[in-house]
Design an enzyme around this catalytic site. Sequence first.
Site, mmCIF file in Angstrom:
data_model
loop_
_atom_site.group_PDB
_atom_site.id
_atom_site.type_symbol
_atom_site.label_atom_id
_atom_site.label_comp_id
_atom_site.label_asym_id
_atom_site.label_seq_id
_atom_site.Cartn_x
_atom_site.Cartn_y
_atom_site.Cartn_z
ATOM 1 C CG HIS A 1 -2.597 -1.075 -7.630
ATOM 2 N ND1 HIS A 1 -3.196 -0.261 -6.711
ATOM 3 C CD2 HIS A 1 -2.644 -2.332 -7.094
ATOM 4 C CE1 HIS A 1 -3.604 -0.972 -5.673
ATOM 5 N NE2 HIS A 1 -3.268 -2.232 -5.879
ATOM 6 N NE ARG B 1 -4.165 -1.598 -0.039
ATOM 7 C CZ ARG B 1 -4.233 -2.606 -0.888
ATOM 8 N NH1 ARG B 1 -3.217 -2.870 -1.695
ATOM 9 N NH2 ARG B 1 -5.317 -3.376 -0.941
#
Length: 311
Positions: A274, A226
């Site tokens: 991502h 994250r």
Amino acid sequence: MTVNILFAAQPDRWVQYETPLTEALNATGLAYDLRTEFAPQEVDYIVYAPNCAVQDFTPYTRLKAVMNLWAGVEGVVKNETLTVPLTRMVDEEGLTQGMVEWVTGHVLRHHLEMDRHIVNPGHIWDHSPPPLSKDRPVTILGFGALGQACATALLNLGFPVTGWSRSPKPMQGVTTHAGTDGLPKALSDAQIVVLLLPATAATENTLNADTLALLAKGAAIINPGRGPLIDDSALLAALDSGQIGHATLDVFRVEPLPQDDPYWAHPKVTVTPHIASETRPDSASRVIAENIRGNESGKGLLHLVDRSAGY
């Protein structure tokens, strides 16, 4: 009795999930109705992506559980209107394997110093070999299912692996540390650090000026976890000073990463969009269907989120 299942996500997700989720639910033998629209009071389960239109769960008076499509639940876990059980995606067949492959690939890339040869504008004939894997310590921050799966793959390649988590998670062949006191020990002299922690108030800026200084000089950072796990200003400073040799970053505080973000242009940063481990519709659908079947048969739900911990 028919189980009503609401699929609440962006429209493009329904296109991806309609067929595999239908097939997976059919295989359970449940009597069900799967749709993208229901009267809220008729819904038993919500298959959920946090960026969808459903943000107020109050009208869903019959709701038994919300099944998050993603491993990360930071987009929903603090929603005060959600009072029923929340599950996160734990998919060993798809998500876990995808993460293992991505992490292993980038650990090997940094270990073998591949960029030195692939990105070689000066056409330098540098014949010096990298060390063997046994001499390249790797630390994994976040030692749950994903972290341990990645550790297994790296151990099989000969890397010495250290794992760190907030609570003790011993694993054979791995040096493990836990808690605040264990973090400096886990980071000390690490040459490659992989971040697989959840995003919580307790994990924000886990890598900061102080903790980055603990690593071996020139260490590589790999973050498929994250964005908020890293203090961005501190990382950029450590890259400029040479304390950190390279950072491969798959996640960011703002996504998509803005075009003017300094990470894009920094010569010691690799940006990936991502993609470290996207949820795979086929295998994720089987996880969701089996979880609903298990709950309907009285066995309860798997992969429950601990609201107090945030994951």
